[in-house]
Scaffold this motif. Sequence first.
Motif: not given
Length: 173
Positions: A128-144
């Motif tokens: 989580m620390d290695a990823k930027d905010v945009d990558a985390l948001a995209e991961d959340a979108r993919q999970f949903v």
Amino acid sequence: MAESENPNAPAKTATVKKATSKPASATTKPAGADAAAPKAVAKAPPPKGKADQIKSKVKSDMNDFKAQATDSVRAAAVKGKDRATEAVGSISKLIRDSAGTIDDNVGKQYGDYARTAADMVEGFASRMDAKDVDALAEDARQFVRKSPAVAIGAAAAIGFVLARLVRSGDNDA
């Protein structure tokens, strides 16, 4: 001769009927008001060049506002990500610290489970620390997208926990 009896007396004049003045109504205007009265005239649109200037200024101002809002949201998201990473790292440390106690009270095998869980949580925190905010948001979108039922259930559970925390905070005061 009655008229000659008093030469200094004023002569009788015929009675003149005075003009009755009507009360002023909304339709009557005082004299000279025609020139000074404002007229209800629709404003003429600004010249074509001026209208384009106004439109471009409004668009420019809106783009500036949008950029400022985006920057503010991004800064808040980065700050939130940093706090969440720190919290997850603290949970990992807490689990690792309790592994020794688990060894003593329950057994070495269960202490190893706690260490493995601490390693997994620590790995999650580092990813989580290695990823930027945009990558985390995209991961959340993919999970949903992949599992909407789990996402809705998780959101409901988080909402329930937050509501309980808020209620318990109100009772403490």
